[in-house]
Each structure stands twice: as C-alpha cells, then as structure tokens.
Design a protein around this motif. Sequence first.
Motif, PDB file in Angstrom:
ATOM      1  N   LEU B 201       2.199  23.961 -17.761  1.00 40.97           N
ATOM      2  CA  LEU B 201       2.220  23.494 -16.374  1.00 40.97           C
ATOM      3  C   LEU B 201       0.865  23.704 -15.708  1.00 40.97           C
ATOM      4  O   LEU B 201       0.519  22.978 -14.784  1.00 40.97           O
ATOM      5  CB  LEU B 201       3.326  24.208 -15.600  1.00 40.97           C
ATOM      6  CG  LEU B 201       4.726  23.757 -16.039  1.00 40.97           C
ATOM      7  CD1 LEU B 201       5.786  24.704 -15.512  1.00 40.97           C
ATOM      8  CD2 LEU B 201       5.010  22.323 -15.573  1.00 40.97           C
ATOM      9  N   ALA B 202       0.102  24.665 -16.195  1.00 39.36           N
ATOM     10  CA  ALA B 202      -1.259  24.865 -15.666  1.00 39.36           C
ATOM     11  C   ALA B 202      -2.260  24.081 -16.501  1.00 39.36           C
ATOM     12  O   ALA B 202      -3.430  24.451 -16.573  1.00 39.36           O
ATOM     13  CB  ALA B 202      -1.594  26.345 -15.634  1.00 39.36           C
ATOM     14  N   ASP B 203      -1.772  23.007 -17.126  1.00 37.40           N
ATOM     15  CA  ASP B 203      -2.649  22.052 -17.802  1.00 37.40           C
ATOM     16  C   ASP B 203      -3.405  22.655 -18.985  1.00 37.40           C
ATOM     17  O   ASP B 203      -4.577  22.326 -19.209  1.00 37.40           O
ATOM     18  CB  ASP B 203      -3.648  21.466 -16.790  1.00 37.40           C
ATOM     19  CG  ASP B 203      -4.035  20.042 -17.158  1.00 37.40           C
ATOM     20  OD1 ASP B 203      -3.291  19.403 -17.912  1.00 37.40           O
ATOM     21  OD2 ASP B 203      -5.091  19.586 -16.705  1.00 37.40           O
ATOM     22  N   TYR B 264       0.634  20.726 -26.256  1.00 37.63           N
ATOM     23  CA  TYR B 264       0.513  19.915 -25.041  1.00 37.63           C
ATOM     24  C   TYR B 264      -0.824  19.177 -25.014  1.00 37.63           C
ATOM     25  O   TYR B 264      -0.878  17.961 -24.794  1.00 37.63           O
ATOM     26  CB  TYR B 264       0.650  20.822 -23.816  1.00 37.63           C
ATOM     27  CG  TYR B 264       0.164  20.217 -22.531  1.00 37.63           C
ATOM     28  CD1 TYR B 264       0.899  19.223 -21.896  1.00 37.63           C
ATOM     29  CD2 TYR B 264      -1.025  20.636 -21.941  1.00 37.63           C
ATOM     30  CE1 TYR B 264       0.449  18.656 -20.710  1.00 37.63           C
ATOM     31  CE2 TYR B 264      -1.474  20.082 -20.759  1.00 37.63           C
ATOM     32  CZ  TYR B 264      -0.731  19.086 -20.156  1.00 37.63           C
ATOM     33  OH  TYR B 264      -1.180  18.533 -18.994  1.00 37.63           O
ATOM     34  N   MET B 295      13.166  27.123 -13.055  1.00 37.78           N
ATOM     35  CA  MET B 295      12.193  26.239 -12.413  1.00 37.78           C
ATOM     36  C   MET B 295      11.182  25.726 -13.452  1.00 37.78           C
ATOM     37  O   MET B 295      10.838  24.537 -13.450  1.00 37.78           O
ATOM     38  CB  MET B 295      11.489  27.018 -11.305  1.00 37.78           C
ATOM     39  CG  MET B 295      10.497  26.231 -10.506  1.00 37.78           C
ATOM     40  SD  MET B 295      10.219  27.085  -8.930  1.00 37.78           S
ATOM     41  CE  MET B 295       8.654  26.374  -8.454  1.00 37.78           C
ATOM     42  N   LEU B 296      10.722  26.606 -14.330  1.00 45.09           N
ATOM     43  CA  LEU B 296       9.810  26.162 -15.398  1.00 45.09           C
ATOM     44  C   LEU B 296      10.482  25.093 -16.254  1.00 45.09           C
ATOM     45  O   LEU B 296       9.882  24.068 -16.588  1.00 45.09           O
ATOM     46  CB  LEU B 296       9.409  27.349 -16.288  1.00 45.09           C
ATOM     47  CG  LEU B 296       8.530  28.434 -15.659  1.00 45.09           C
ATOM     48  CD1 LEU B 296       8.342  29.603 -16.630  1.00 45.09           C
ATOM     49  CD2 LEU B 296       7.170  27.847 -15.264  1.00 45.09           C
ATOM     50  N   THR B 298      12.987  23.098 -15.498  1.00 46.32           N
ATOM     51  CA  THR B 298      13.166  21.847 -14.755  1.00 46.32           C
ATOM     52  C   THR B 298      11.845  21.096 -14.614  1.00 46.32           C
ATOM     53  O   THR B 298      11.793  19.870 -14.759  1.00 46.32           O
ATOM     54  CB  THR B 298      13.768  22.145 -13.361  1.00 46.32           C
ATOM     55  OG1 THR B 298      15.000  22.842 -13.535  1.00 46.32           O
ATOM     56  CG2 THR B 298      14.027  20.860 -12.604  1.00 46.32           C
ATOM     57  N   LEU B 299      10.774  21.808 -14.326  1.00 43.58           N
ATOM     58  CA  LEU B 299       9.463  21.150 -14.192  1.00 43.58           C
ATOM     59  C   LEU B 299       9.069  20.479 -15.509  1.00 43.58           C
ATOM     60  O   LEU B 299       8.564  19.352 -15.513  1.00 43.58           O
ATOM     61  CB  LEU B 299       8.403  22.173 -13.778  1.00 43.58           C
ATOM     62  CG  LEU B 299       8.381  22.532 -12.291  1.00 43.58           C
ATOM     63  CD1 LEU B 299       7.536  23.779 -12.041  1.00 43.58           C
ATOM     64  CD2 LEU B 299       7.843  21.353 -11.471  1.00 43.58           C
ATOM     65  N   ALA B 301      11.109  19.435 -17.799  1.00 46.09           N
ATOM     66  CA  ALA B 301      12.014  18.286 -17.977  1.00 46.09           C
ATOM     67  C   ALA B 301      11.550  17.105 -17.129  1.00 46.09           C
ATOM     68  O   ALA B 301      11.581  15.947 -17.566  1.00 46.09           O
ATOM     69  CB  ALA B 301      13.444  18.689 -17.616  1.00 46.09           C
ATOM     70  N   MET B 302      11.100  17.378 -15.904  1.00 47.76           N
ATOM     71  CA  MET B 302      10.600  16.307 -15.033  1.00 47.76           C
ATOM     72  C   MET B 302       9.359  15.652 -15.648  1.00 47.76           C
ATOM     73  O   MET B 302       9.197  14.423 -15.592  1.00 47.76           O
ATOM     74  CB  MET B 302      10.269  16.874 -13.643  1.00 47.76           C
ATOM     75  CG  MET B 302      11.498  17.182 -12.799  1.00 47.76           C
ATOM     76  SD  MET B 302      11.161  18.343 -11.429  1.00 47.76           S
ATOM     77  CE  MET B 302      10.128  17.331 -10.388  1.00 47.76           C
ATOM     78  N   ARG B 303       8.498  16.468 -16.214  1.00 48.89           N
ATOM     79  CA  ARG B 303       7.312  15.900 -16.889  1.00 48.89           C
ATOM     80  C   ARG B 303       7.723  14.942 -17.990  1.00 48.89           C
ATOM     81  O   ARG B 303       7.132  13.886 -18.173  1.00 48.89           O
ATOM     82  CB  ARG B 303       6.491  17.014 -17.559  1.00 48.89           C
ATOM     83  CG  ARG B 303       5.720  17.893 -16.644  1.00 48.89           C
ATOM     84  CD  ARG B 303       4.869  18.843 -17.471  1.00 48.89           C
ATOM     85  NE  ARG B 303       3.658  18.184 -17.863  1.00 48.89           N
ATOM     86  CZ  ARG B 303       2.499  18.302 -17.216  1.00 48.89           C
ATOM     87  NH1 ARG B 303       2.413  19.093 -16.186  1.00 48.89           N
ATOM     88  NH2 ARG B 303       1.449  17.646 -17.603  1.00 48.89           N
ATOM     89  N   VAL B 305      10.574  13.300 -18.339  1.00 47.91           N
ATOM     90  CA  VAL B 305      11.152  12.067 -17.791  1.00 47.91           C
ATOM     91  C   VAL B 305      10.039  11.158 -17.288  1.00 47.91           C
ATOM     92  O   VAL B 305      10.019   9.955 -17.540  1.00 47.91           O
ATOM     93  CB  VAL B 305      12.142  12.393 -16.646  1.00 47.91           C
ATOM     94  CG1 VAL B 305      12.564  11.134 -15.918  1.00 47.91           C
ATOM     95  CG2 VAL B 305      13.357  13.129 -17.202  1.00 47.91           C
ATOM     96  N   GLN B 306       9.085  11.748 -16.562  1.00 44.10           N
ATOM     97  CA  GLN B 306       7.998  10.949 -16.007  1.00 44.10           C
ATOM     98  C   GLN B 306       7.204  10.285 -17.133  1.00 44.10           C
ATOM     99  O   GLN B 306       6.846   9.106 -17.046  1.00 44.10           O
ATOM    100  CB  GLN B 306       7.088  11.832 -15.153  1.00 44.10           C
ATOM    101  CG  GLN B 306       6.079  11.067 -14.326  1.00 44.10           C
ATOM    102  CD  GLN B 306       6.737  10.074 -13.372  1.00 44.10           C
ATOM    103  OE1 GLN B 306       7.854  10.298 -12.938  1.00 44.10           O
ATOM    104  NE2 GLN B 306       6.078   8.979 -13.095  1.00 44.10           N
ATOM    105  N   ARG B 311       6.932   5.212 -14.800  1.00 40.61           N
ATOM    106  CA  ARG B 311       6.877   4.454 -13.551  1.00 40.61           C
ATOM    107  C   ARG B 311       5.531   4.641 -12.900  1.00 40.61           C
ATOM    108  O   ARG B 311       5.007   5.737 -12.863  1.00 40.61           O
ATOM    109  CB  ARG B 311       7.969   4.933 -12.585  1.00 40.61           C
ATOM    110  CG  ARG B 311       9.206   4.101 -12.634  1.00 40.61           C
ATOM    111  CD  ARG B 311      10.148   4.468 -11.480  1.00 40.61           C
ATOM    112  NE  ARG B 311      10.490   5.887 -11.520  1.00 40.61           N
ATOM    113  CZ  ARG B 311      11.587   6.394 -12.064  1.00 40.61           C
ATOM    114  NH1 ARG B 311      12.452   5.603 -12.641  1.00 40.61           N
ATOM    115  NH2 ARG B 311      11.832   7.682 -12.061  1.00 40.61           N
TER     116      ARG B 311
END
Lengths: 311, 311
Positions: B201-203, B264, B295-296, B298-299, B301-303, B305-306, B311
């Motif tokens: 998440l911190a790239d 990643y 939260m980690l 979910t974040l 998982a959102m990545r 999906v995105q 989109r």
Amino acid sequence: MRVVIVGAGAIGAFYGAILKRAGAWVEVVLRSDVEVVRDQGFVIDSPLGNLSYRPDVVHDSVDDAPTSDRAADYVICCVKVLPGIDRAALVTPWLGPDTQIVLIENGINIEPAVADALTDHDLISCLAFIGVSRIGPGRIEHKAFGRLTMGAWPAGNSVGCQALGALFAAGGIDVKQTESVVRERWAKSLWNTPFNPLSVLADGADTVTMLDTPGSETLVRACMAEVMAVAAADGHALPADAIGRNIEGTRAMPAYRNSMALDYLANRPMEIAAILGNVVAIAQRLGVDVPRLRMLDTLLAMRDVQAACGR
Amino acid sequence: MRVVIVGAGAIGAFYGAILKRAGAWVEVVLRSDVEVVRDQGFVIDSPLGNLSYRPDVVHDSVDDAPTSDRAADYVICCVKVLPGIDRAALVTPWLGPDTQIVLIENGINIEPAVADALTDHDLISCLAFIGVSRIGPGRIEHKAFGRLTMGAWPAGNSVGCQALGALFAAGGIDVKQTESVVRERWAKSLWNTPFNPLSVLADGADTVTMLDTPGSETLVRACMAEVMAVAAADGHALPADAIGRNIEGTRAMPAYRNSMALDYLANRPMEIAAILGNVVAIAQRLGVDVPRLRMLDTLLAMRDVQAACGR
C-alpha cells in the motif's frame, strides 16, 4: 466590482467566468498558459452555456501588481492547499487596504495559514461543489454543478460576503450563504476525508469500487464515523443520518473518481494535509481516537517517503 | 531418498540444491525454464558455495508422472499460495501410497487446502527463512539465510519429518524441528502480516521507510498487536516481548523489501490471502477485533477490483 483571481486553474477560471457574466472586472493571475489565455481567453464548455471569456487583465507575475488606487474589492484564492505553497504570500501583492480575501479551496482548517498572516483583511471562506477540469491550455471542461457555500471566517456572515454571493448568483450559479462555514467544511469533509485517501491507496479507485468491494462500504462508514467524532468534538455535531445520506448519495451517482484520485493518477501533488492531515491533527488535539484516519495518513506519508527516497 | 519438487522457482530450486548436496535423488516439476534447466541445470550463486546442480529429472508436465514403483518419498510443494491455484491437484500426480507431502510455503492456515484433499498422506509443513530470488532462466541468487522450521501438520512431529530435516541439515542449512508448526507460523506472521501489505500500500516501501516515516512504527506495532490477539485466540499466545524484538530485529537489518512488495513491483500475483486474508478470517471466526488488518485487506481488495475493472 473589481476581482483578482489568484490561481486560475479549472476552478478559478470557472468562477471567473461566472463573475464576468455578472458584469465584474476580472483579473487573473496564472502560473501557466499565460500567453494562450492572453491571446484567446479561456475556452469553457459548460452545461450552463458558453462561458468562454477574456479576463480583463492576465497577470503572470507579482511585478504586475496594481497600485493601491486600483486595488481589488476581492482577491479570490483558488490555489491548491499544499505544503510549501504560501498562499498568504501569493495573495498579498493584490491587496489594497479594503480588499477582502476569498478562499475557494478544499479542506479543513485551511484558513489560518492565510488569516493569521493577513489579520487586517476580512476573510470569506467558500466551498465549491463542482465537477470541472482543465483539458488543455486555457481550455476548461465544466461537467456539472457549481454551487458555492460561503461565509465569513471563522464564523458569521458579512455585507461583503453577501455582495459577492449576489454577484455569483447573478452569474448563474447557486449560492448558499452560511453563518458557520466551519460546520459546512466538516459536512463536506465527511465525504472527502474518507473517499479521497482511500481512492489513492486503492490505486485511483472510483466510487463504485469503493462501495462495492467486499468490506469497503463498512470501511468507508467506519472512517466517516471517525470524522463525525472529530467534528462533534470540534463543536460541529453533524446529523445522525449524515453517513447514510452520504452513502446513498454516492450510490446514486455514476462511478466517480475524486479530485485526489485524479491528482494521484496524473502524478500531481495531492491536498493530503488539507483533506486528511488536518482532521487527524484536530483529533489529536481534542483527544479523539481516529485509528483508521491516522492509518490512512501514515500510509500516504509512507508513499511519499518511498517516492522521494526511491530506494 | 527420492524427492520431487513441485514448483522449482527460487525457493524450490534452492532447497533442491541442498537435498542434492545431501545425496538425494531430486526431480523437479517446472512451469517455465524447462529447456534451460534440462540443458544446463540450475546455476545458483550462494554464500554457501557453488550450489549449481542438474536435477535428476526435469518434468514439464504431469504426463511425465512416474509409475508408483518409482514414487517419491517426499513431494515438496514450493508453489505460491494463490487463489485459483489448486496445489492439491499439482502434487497429486507425483504421489505413491507412502509419499509424504511437504509444504515450503508462506502464510497462515495454508495447509487445509492440500490436507483436506489428500487425507491419506502425512503432511509436513515448513517455513523458510531465506533471501533468494530468480535472476534469469535457471539462474538463482541466494543472498542470505536458508533456515527451515518444520513439523508435522497440524501438530507434533514424525519420523518422516526428522528424516527429511536430517537430509536438509546434511546439505548444509540450519533446521529447526518443532512440535507446533502452527505456532511457528503465527510467530512468522507477526512480521509478515503487517509488513507485507503495508509495503504494497506504500507503493513498495522498504523496511526503513516502514519504520522511520512519522507514525509508521506506531502503525506497524498496532497491526502486530492485532496479529498477537488473533494468535492468542487461536491458542498460540506469543511472548509479550515479541513485537519489540521484531521491531528491533528489523531495525538491525539494512533496508529490505519483502516478498509481497517485490511481487507488487514486478506486477506478479501476491499471496494476500495466505499472509493477511486468512488471519482476518480466523479473527472473524474467533470474534477478535482487527480493524487495521481488516482495513489492509479491504484496501488490497479494492486495488484488485480497480485493476480488474480498469474503469
């Protein structure tokens, strides 16, 4: 009415067009596109009609600052709120003794950096609800909305605020005058503070991804509850149904990528302090526990460090 | 001793080299680099000396599966634990009636997917503490460490586990036999479960960024405390000083980018479920509150999906 818009990006150019339509004298101070705008003015596509206009003066430097007898009635600051950008210094050259300072900017607690440096001037704080973007040099696309909420800062309202609001309304947008612009900022922060950083951390996710991924709506709601708690501790308790209404409102829109996500994807600086960091700082000062917001803030800070050190 | 290594990436190739050095018959099942490895074997640079070797057989397909009279004593699965990869199906072709299954894989609760499908076989679960990577076709760089912790799953130890451990030790690495491999997995998870997702998440942040950014050590410690709570509820309370020791140990190392961060940055699939998702699932089952780990998860998982919907 004489107006100087400092930072005429998409937002500044748009609100300049509205004031121009209302008959004001509009000068703009640009960082880029100066020659194009001097030659052709701003070209603005909008559902409101053709908003294209030529500013009365296009400044590209503080050397152009007017003498005090030509001082503006309003200096409207539309610069992004970023670390290292001294907005007080940017507006100062354009101030006469009676000039009122207007901020059309995002975030929480963004006024003191300007107000504390310029205590002799009234400050009007505005929130823009608008979808607008720069699509090329001097070219702006206005997609939707445009409403301004405005009030005197830190509280109350004023003749100057009413007069400016009347001008915006005459130009064709909705204006909401408030006696408590800080409360309005908290109400907007309820959406912005969770959605903007979450979207960045989810690699530019849009609103649909942010609500429809398993666990994500729960996470958004939990972050919103933390914002509500800080707002309440700051003296601005929001209505109990505010979270539900924000979620429903977001679901009612098509998939939407917020301003911080767009900045992130375009590799532009992001208004992290204004939208998130200041909320976390207020929470800390008031003793409100905001583990999720703090985590978002730390994750974004880690990204920044990683990008900067490039190890 | 006859060994088949299923998934001879960097880890599998390395441990195959160790077993080869100890005198075992080592077959490998590859997904890529088959021709190169058949021609030249594995070329492995290592502080342990020259570990390069030719496997006794290089398989590129289950059509090569041996007849049961040549069945392996051990089938060692070194495949990454990813959704959609059926590890039980990958090891099945290489099993004779007495073959023991060995997992050298990361994560928590990763054994049932194999064990539940292959109930007739003993399962040995191993954790590798190693820095090793593929640097080209058939070329592996072993940077440091190599220790294996191993035990029977779900608990206890066995003659077969001891015998395999003796072989690894004879090949030159440290081996730790355990009666509680699940506890060992929790102890390793204490580091992996926070650091790996936070880094993504911190790239792709390294350990120095993850400890030295303002707020970040506090965040890492808070995530570790959540892992401790889940481990304890699962019957494996870790020592009270485990967090402090992990932080100190990490500070003592040079800046280090963990395996998930490397995956990643290389755009490879990540072992999110094994390292994080399974911890969150166990927490949910046992009623342990893990807001930061959730939260980690979910974040990430959102990545996903995105990235998928684009989109």
